[in-house]
Design an enzyme around this catalytic site. Structure first.
Site, short mmCIF file in Angstrom:
data_model
loop_
_atom_site.label_atom_id
_atom_site.label_comp_id
_atom_site.label_asym_id
_atom_site.label_seq_id
_atom_site.Cartn_x
_atom_site.Cartn_y
_atom_site.Cartn_z
CE LYS A 54 -5.21 -3.47 14.83
NZ LYS A 54 -5.71 -3.85 14.12
CB SER A 70 -1.76 -8.76 10.42
OG SER A 70 -1.31 -7.66 9.47
CG ASP A 71 -4.25 -1.64 11.25
OD1 ASP A 71 -4.53 -2.36 11.38
OD2 ASP A 71 -3.70 -0.95 10.21
CB THR A 72 -4.46 -4.25 5.97
OG1 THR A 72 -3.64 -5.66 5.91
CG2 THR A 72 -4.05 -4.48 4.36
#
Length: 190
Positions: A54, A70-72
């Site tokens: 991203k 960010s990624d979660t």
């Protein structure tokens, strides 16, 4: 504001990430890059890969500024739990989390659009849910809240009542570990 004239771009459409970055006192722009989010592997590796993907995709649209991506993901017994496909999938996830401890991983990537410099970190938080009844799960699903959340829950919302114990950052479970992001921004001169 803490930018001191520097451009900051959040590569996310998440309202929670926008809210948390704004609370940190930064002015920022939004860019929502379109990336393939199908990545196999352990949750900690997946969030790292997706944050990088991203961040790099967003950086292609800018000649200057620092991009935050960010990624979660929620991980139960090593298996990642993304966003539910439908109510039945949300029910399956919440039943699996009931009375158990799971992990939440957030990957964060900062990219300097001008130089290509990158920094990547992954934060982990342990979360334990109390035992949930089917009626509680169904009532929570009926609110619609679980449908766009990793692991089918929002700790800052109705699912906060499900949490029995927390080991790590509350904001990480929301999807944006503010302490980690703050340290990374300092490394980039903010």
């Amino acid at each position: 504001m803490q930018n001191e004239g520097r451009r900051l771009i959040l590569a996310s459409g998440s309202p929670r990430r926008r809210e948390l970055l704004a609370r940190m006192g930064y002015a920022f722009e939004i860019c929502t890059p379109d990336v393939d989010e199908h990545v196999p592997g352990q949750a900690c590796d997946v969030v790292r890969t997706l944050a990088i993907r991203k961040g790099r995709a967003a950086a292609e649209h800018f000649s200057d500024g620092v991009i935050i991506a960010s990624d979660t993901l929620v991980s139960l017994d090593g298996a990642p739990l993304g966003k539910p496909e439908d109510a039945a999938d949300a029910r399956r996830m919440l039943r699996a989390l009931s009375g158990r401890e799971h992990e939440v991983f957030s990957g964060v990537c900062l990219v300097d659009a001008a130089t290509g410099r990158e920094e990547v970190r992954v934060d982990r938080t342990g979360v334990r849910f109390r035992a949930l009844t089917d009626a509680e799960i169904d009532a929570y699903i009926a609110t619609g809240e679980p449908m766009d959340k990793a692991g089918a829950y929002a700790i800052q919302g109705g699912a906060g009542a499900f949490v029995e114990a927390l080991d790590g950052s509350f904001e990480n479970v929301m999807g944006f570990p503010v302490d980690v992001v703050g340290e990374m921004l300092e490394h980039f001169g903010f």
